[in-house]
Motif scaffolding. Structure first.
Motif, mmCIF file in Angstrom:
data_model
loop_
_atom_site.group_PDB
_atom_site.id
_atom_site.type_symbol
_atom_site.label_atom_id
_atom_site.label_comp_id
_atom_site.label_asym_id
_atom_site.label_seq_id
_atom_site.Cartn_x
_atom_site.Cartn_y
_atom_site.Cartn_z
ATOM 1 N N SER A 106 0.855 -1.273 0.068
ATOM 2 C CA SER A 106 0.148 -0.113 0.007
ATOM 3 C C SER A 106 0.890 1.246 -0.155
ATOM 4 O O SER A 106 0.444 2.013 -0.638
ATOM 5 C CB SER A 106 -0.862 0.115 1.147
ATOM 6 O OG SER A 106 -1.817 1.088 1.251
ATOM 7 N N VAL A 107 1.821 1.151 0.917
ATOM 8 C CA VAL A 107 3.075 2.593 1.047
ATOM 9 C C VAL A 107 3.441 2.638 -0.298
ATOM 10 O O VAL A 107 3.631 3.940 -0.476
ATOM 11 C CB VAL A 107 3.626 2.444 2.073
ATOM 12 C CG1 VAL A 107 4.811 1.467 1.831
ATOM 13 C CG2 VAL A 107 4.215 4.018 2.419
ATOM 14 N N LEU A 108 3.986 1.593 -0.954
ATOM 15 C CA LEU A 108 4.722 1.921 -2.289
ATOM 16 C C LEU A 108 3.944 2.385 -3.334
ATOM 17 O O LEU A 108 4.139 3.129 -4.219
ATOM 18 C CB LEU A 108 5.246 0.498 -2.794
ATOM 19 C CG LEU A 108 6.574 0.093 -1.578
ATOM 20 C CD1 LEU A 108 7.016 -1.341 -2.129
ATOM 21 C CD2 LEU A 108 7.707 1.023 -1.657
ATOM 22 N N ASN A 109 2.414 2.001 -3.353
ATOM 23 C CA ASN A 109 1.649 2.610 -4.300
ATOM 24 C C ASN A 109 1.377 3.807 -3.883
ATOM 25 O O ASN A 109 1.182 4.784 -5.001
ATOM 26 C CB ASN A 109 0.406 1.655 -4.490
ATOM 27 C CG ASN A 109 0.529 0.320 -5.029
ATOM 28 O OD1 ASN A 109 1.043 0.230 -6.210
ATOM 29 N ND2 ASN A 109 -0.188 -0.576 -4.849
ATOM 30 N N ASP A 110 1.262 4.611 -2.767
ATOM 31 C CA ASP A 110 1.393 5.765 -2.312
ATOM 32 C C ASP A 110 2.450 6.543 -2.941
ATOM 33 O O ASP A 110 2.214 7.656 -3.390
ATOM 34 C CB ASP A 110 1.098 5.928 -1.119
ATOM 35 C CG ASP A 110 -0.097 5.565 -0.267
ATOM 36 O OD1 ASP A 110 -1.304 5.396 -1.035
ATOM 37 O OD2 ASP A 110 -0.188 5.375 1.187
ATOM 38 N N ALA A 111 3.645 5.891 -3.030
ATOM 39 C CA ALA A 111 4.741 6.553 -3.396
ATOM 40 C C ALA A 111 4.551 6.800 -5.072
ATOM 41 O O ALA A 111 4.887 7.819 -5.633
ATOM 42 C CB ALA A 111 6.099 5.873 -3.185
#
Length: 331
Positions: A106-111
């Protein structure tokens, strides 16, 4: 094969966040405008991630980038907050060796939604649109190890008391792929009925979780040895050399067992792993080129940041070899 180097290095034991660094003598700093790359490694205390870190940092500095290094300390819950920290600091790109797919997806997709390109190294995360994935073919490495057992070790599977599979961290793609390559080959037609039968027997194919850590693998094997036959013959497939060292320590610490009755297989080709092979305590180890992986990840990002060049193939495999090189020719 991209290239393969014999790698040895000092193990870096520090943990936490290193301050960003820049090279005042770097050429062409105006082209990069002192952009910052965040490098996120799973565990600096592992020799090979020290190699990866040094090669990535040196190449980034040479090309004129600032670089900030985050150490996950083998804690999958730490990495998401590290990625969030890098996003908040406004980094231009991220290189990550992810500890756990579910924790970081999830956080990588946010980046990526914030136009921060990401290159994964050694392991990756499914369903994340990485700019590139630079990794050893861990499936093939696991297959290499199993193929060596079947074709080169001289072991008769019908005479084996069992196979002990020392697994890495749950959810870690290195564990998933190294286990997959190993077990799929032993279950294949090429391995033969005897190996197929042995692998399918849960009493003889014993799975232990060593978390890619020496102390954990030693502890879990020491606990398991009490249920094993001291006169039996075993294979121990360790998904990294660090756990292989722990496995050897457990056997040596139990006076009922003789190390000569164990065939020890490692993975990584660390300097210590190679030493143990040379001394006959471990039979083989799969060799990876972490120096190339770290350097090439930076080069891919540099080409994208300067020229907007997207790799023709996001998957950039780094092939593996075996030490000692007794596995060739294959097939």
């Amino acid at each position: 094969m991209k290239k393969l180097l014999a790698v040895s290095c000092l193990t870096l034991a520090a943990t936490g966040l290193l301050a960003g660094c820049s090279d005042q003598n770097s050429a062409d700093t105006t082209a990069t405008d002192q952009k910052t790359i965040a490098l996120m490694i799973s565990n600096r205390s592992n020799e090979f991630f020290g190699v990866l870190e040094r090669s990535a940092v040196e190449q980034a500095k040479t090309l004129g980038y600032n670089i900030e290094v985050y150490d996950g300390g083998n804690d999958a819950t730490r990495q998401p907050s590290q990625v969030e920290d890098a996003i908040t600091k406004g980094v231009s790109a991220i290189i990550i060796n992810p500890l756990n797919q579910d924790a970081t997806r999830s956080v990588l997709n946010d980046a990526i939604d914030r136009d921060i390109p990401i290159v994964s190294v050694d392991t990756t995360v499914a369903n994340v649109d990485m700019l590139a994935r630079v990794a050893t073919d861990n499936v093939d490495g696991g297959k290499f190890a199993a193929e060596w057992l079947v074709k080169k070790s001289g072991i008769n599977p019908e005479e084996l008391t069992g196979i002990i599979h020392m697994q890495g961290l749950d959810g870690h793609t290195a564990h998933i792929t190294r286990a997959r390559g190993f077990t799929e080959y032993l279950q294949s037609e090429a391995a033969g009925t005897a190996w197929n039968t042995l692998t399918a027997d849960p009493q003889k194919y014993i799975r232990l979780t060593g978390d890619f850590a020496q102390d954990v693998s030693q502890s879990v094997l020491e606990a398991k040895l009490s249920a094993l036959d001291p006169a039996g013959k075993y294979v121990i497939y360790n998904e990294n050399d660090v756990m292989a060292i722990g496995s050897i320590g457990a056997i040596k610490n139990d006076s009922r067992f003789n190390l000569k009755n164990f065939t020890i297989v490692g993975f990584d080709g660390s300097s210590e792993g190679k030493r143990l092979v040379d001394e006959g305590e471990m039979q083989v180890t799969i060799v990876q080129d972490f120096q190339y992986i770290g350097e090439h990840a930076v080069n891919v990002l540099d080409d994208f940041l300067r020229n907007n060049t997207i790799p023709a193939n996001a998957d950039i495999p780094v092939e593996v070899i075996m030490y000692p090189s007794v596995q060739t020719p294959r097939g």
